[in-house]
Design a protein around this motif. Structure first.
Motif, short mmCIF file in Angstrom:
data_model
loop_
_atom_site.label_atom_id
_atom_site.label_comp_id
_atom_site.label_asym_id
_atom_site.label_seq_id
_atom_site.Cartn_x
_atom_site.Cartn_y
_atom_site.Cartn_z
N THR A 221 0.85 -1.19 0.00
CA THR A 221 0.00 0.00 0.00
C THR A 221 0.89 1.25 0.00
O THR A 221 2.10 1.16 0.20
N ALA A 222 0.28 2.40 -0.21
CA ALA A 222 1.05 3.64 -0.19
C ALA A 222 1.72 3.83 1.16
O ALA A 222 2.86 4.31 1.23
N ALA A 223 1.03 3.44 2.24
CA ALA A 223 1.61 3.58 3.58
C ALA A 223 2.84 2.72 3.76
O ALA A 223 3.74 3.04 4.55
N VAL A 224 2.92 1.59 3.02
CA VAL A 224 4.08 0.70 3.09
C VAL A 224 5.20 1.22 2.21
O VAL A 224 6.38 1.23 2.60
N LEU A 225 4.85 1.66 1.02
CA LEU A 225 5.87 2.05 0.03
C LEU A 225 6.51 3.39 0.32
O LEU A 225 7.69 3.61 0.01
N LEU A 226 5.74 4.30 0.91
CA LEU A 226 6.23 5.66 1.14
C LEU A 226 6.82 5.80 2.54
O LEU A 226 6.50 5.03 3.44
N THR A 228 7.18 7.94 6.09
CA THR A 228 6.12 8.54 6.91
C THR A 228 5.71 9.89 6.36
O THR A 228 4.51 10.19 6.20
N ARG A 229 6.71 10.72 6.03
CA ARG A 229 6.39 12.03 5.46
C ARG A 229 5.75 11.91 4.09
O ARG A 229 4.85 12.67 3.73
N GLY A 230 6.22 10.94 3.32
CA GLY A 230 5.64 10.74 1.99
C GLY A 230 4.19 10.33 2.07
O GLY A 230 3.35 10.79 1.28
N ILE A 232 2.12 11.00 4.54
CA ILE A 232 1.38 12.18 4.99
C ILE A 232 1.10 13.11 3.80
O ILE A 232 -0.01 13.61 3.63
N ALA A 233 2.13 13.31 2.96
CA ALA A 233 1.97 14.17 1.79
C ALA A 233 0.94 13.59 0.82
O ALA A 233 0.14 14.32 0.22
N PHE A 234 0.96 12.27 0.67
CA PHE A 234 0.01 11.60 -0.22
C PHE A 234 -1.42 11.80 0.25
O PHE A 234 -2.32 12.17 -0.54
N ILE A 235 -1.66 11.58 1.54
CA ILE A 235 -3.01 11.74 2.08
C ILE A 235 -3.45 13.20 1.99
O ILE A 235 -4.60 13.49 1.62
N ALA A 236 -2.55 14.12 2.30
CA ALA A 236 -2.88 15.54 2.22
C ALA A 236 -3.21 15.94 0.78
O ALA A 236 -4.15 16.71 0.53
N ALA A 237 -2.46 15.40 -0.18
CA ALA A 237 -2.70 15.73 -1.58
C ALA A 237 -4.07 15.24 -2.04
O ALA A 237 -4.79 15.94 -2.78
N LEU A 238 -4.44 14.05 -1.61
CA LEU A 238 -5.76 13.53 -1.96
C LEU A 238 -6.87 14.41 -1.38
O LEU A 238 -7.86 14.72 -2.06
N SER A 239 -6.70 14.81 -0.13
CA SER A 239 -7.71 15.63 0.53
C SER A 239 -7.83 17.01 -0.12
O SER A 239 -8.94 17.48 -0.39
N GLN A 273 -10.77 15.93 9.27
CA GLN A 273 -10.13 14.62 9.15
C GLN A 273 -8.62 14.77 9.04
O GLN A 273 -7.85 14.05 9.68
N LEU A 274 -8.18 15.72 8.22
CA LEU A 274 -6.75 15.97 8.09
C LEU A 274 -6.13 16.37 9.43
O LEU A 274 -5.06 15.89 9.80
N HIS A 275 -6.83 17.24 10.15
CA HIS A 275 -6.31 17.69 11.44
C HIS A 275 -6.21 16.53 12.42
O HIS A 275 -5.20 16.37 13.12
N ARG A 276 -7.25 15.68 12.45
CA ARG A 276 -7.25 14.56 13.38
C ARG A 276 -6.18 13.53 13.02
O ARG A 276 -5.44 13.05 13.90
N GLY A 277 -6.08 13.20 11.75
CA GLY A 277 -5.15 12.15 11.34
C GLY A 277 -3.71 12.58 11.23
O GLY A 277 -2.80 11.91 11.73
N LEU A 278 -3.48 13.72 10.55
CA LEU A 278 -2.11 14.16 10.31
C LEU A 278 -1.62 15.14 11.36
O LEU A 278 -0.44 15.16 11.69
N GLY A 279 -2.54 15.94 11.89
CA GLY A 279 -2.13 16.90 12.91
C GLY A 279 -1.98 16.28 14.28
O GLY A 279 -0.99 16.50 14.98
N LEU A 280 -2.97 15.46 14.67
CA LEU A 280 -2.97 14.85 16.00
C LEU A 280 -2.46 13.42 16.00
O LEU A 280 -2.23 12.84 17.07
N GLY A 281 -2.32 12.82 14.83
CA GLY A 281 -1.80 11.46 14.75
C GLY A 281 -2.81 10.38 15.11
O GLY A 281 -2.44 9.22 15.32
N ASP A 282 -4.09 10.72 15.15
CA ASP A 282 -5.13 9.75 15.48
C ASP A 282 -5.70 9.19 14.17
O ASP A 282 -6.73 9.66 13.67
N VAL A 283 -5.05 8.17 13.60
CA VAL A 283 -5.44 7.69 12.28
C VAL A 283 -6.80 6.99 12.30
O VAL A 283 -7.57 7.09 11.34
N LEU A 284 -7.11 6.25 13.37
CA LEU A 284 -8.40 5.58 13.42
C LEU A 284 -9.54 6.58 13.64
O LEU A 284 -10.64 6.42 13.11
N GLY A 285 -9.27 7.63 14.42
CA GLY A 285 -10.26 8.69 14.57
C GLY A 285 -10.49 9.40 13.24
O GLY A 285 -11.62 9.75 12.88
#
Length: 315
Positions: A221-226, A228-230, A232-239, A273-285
């Protein structure tokens, strides 16, 4: 590996194997109905076509997720991602892990569900008011890719998981609309893309949480291939890309000028969602917010389509 949790009934186990409680892809059908426009809203042919399409979609999706569970059970990724410390309610979503179903039962169920979905989609295409070649090819692509997601070619194990998560949703909306109208407008394409981004934008957070287990079994998956910063950038770009699509479609005339203001609640949820996942690190939230964002987006799109004729279309 099996982990004992309470099991109400075998029927319930099969329902959980089919993931019937996750109905987000099925929202493609009411969205397609709204996209068909006033002449089709009360048409018996359209309503029956969409009803059949929904039944077939349930079968196709149930087969795909059943095969995904079998593969995850065989390679140990589900055992890693749903370990003994997982809450019982969450673990119960994997009836192979809990021992409620055998591997053979899951495989037979997967093939039966896939056959049911294939037959009903074929029936749908035969009954539908329109059946242009592009729709038939799109239906075939959705069917084949769903079955091969974690089975056969295992496209999700070859770096195509994120493409499938979005593409399958896009294909469902376009195929359903095409069967009912025979056409695909620019605004329909915009809404189909927004719909497809929904499952992707909660899937990427799940993948982030499951990256260690996926890496162990070679699921890239992207999370495996990239890095940590990559990732994060991927998820932010999609959003950001989703928000940009909404704004630009209004500004460039593919959607009514008021489309972007109408979608503000959905865009606000995506920012949260971006703030919760990327800002606070709560990926399941963040994943949970993503579910709400997708459902809110679909609800708003339906309302937009219902009001567009009354507001003079694009004017």
């Amino acid at each position: 590996m099996s982990i004992a949790v309470p099991a109400p009934t075998r029927l319930g186990a099969f329902a959980r194997l089919a993931k019937l409680d996750v109905w987000d892809y099925y929202l493609a059908v009411p969205l397609a109905w709204a996209l068909c426009g006033p002449p089709a809203w009360g048409s018996t042919d359209v309503l029956v076509t969409l009803g059949l399409f929904l039944l077939g979609t349930v079968g196709v999706v149930a087969g795909a997720v059943a095969f995904d569970d079998v593969t995850g059970f065989r390679d140990g990724s589900d055992a890693a991602n749903y370990g003994p410390d997982a809450p019982a309610r969450r673990l119960a979503r994997k009836p192979l892990l809990t021992g409620e179903l055998t591997e053979r039962e899951a495989i037979v169920f997967g093939w039966c569900a896939t056959l049911f979905g294939t037959l009903v989609w074929t029936w749908t295409a035969a009954f539908a008011p329109f059946r242009p070649l592009w729709v038939l090819l799109l239906l075939a692509a959705c069917l084949i890719s769903a079955v091969q997601y974690s089975w056969g070619l295992k496209i999700s194990y070859r770096g195509w998981q994120e493409v499938f998560l979005a593409g399958f949703g896009i294909g469902l909306v376009l195929a359903a609309v095409g069967l009912c109208t025979g056409e695909m407008s620019a605004f329909t394409l915009v809404q189909a893309i927004l719909f497809g981004l929904g499952p992707l934008l909660f899937g990427v957070y799940s993948n982030t949480r499951d990256a260690v287990g996926d890496a162990r079994v070679g699921r890239p998956t992207a999370a495996v291939l990239l890095s940590t910063r990559g990732n994060i950038a991927f998820i932010a770009a999609l959003s950001v890309g989703e928000i940009a699509l909404i704004v630009l479609s209004s500004g460039l005339g593919a959607a009514p000028w008021w489309f972007a203001p109408a979608m503000l609640p959905a865009m606000g949820l995506r920012v949260a969602q971006l703030h919760r996942g990327l800002g606070l690190g709560d990926v399941l939230g963040a994943r949970l917010i993503g579910l709400h964002a997708h459902r809110t987006t679909v609800a708003l799109l339906i309302v937009v389509n219902l009001f567009t004729p009354a507001l003079g279309g694009w004017s």
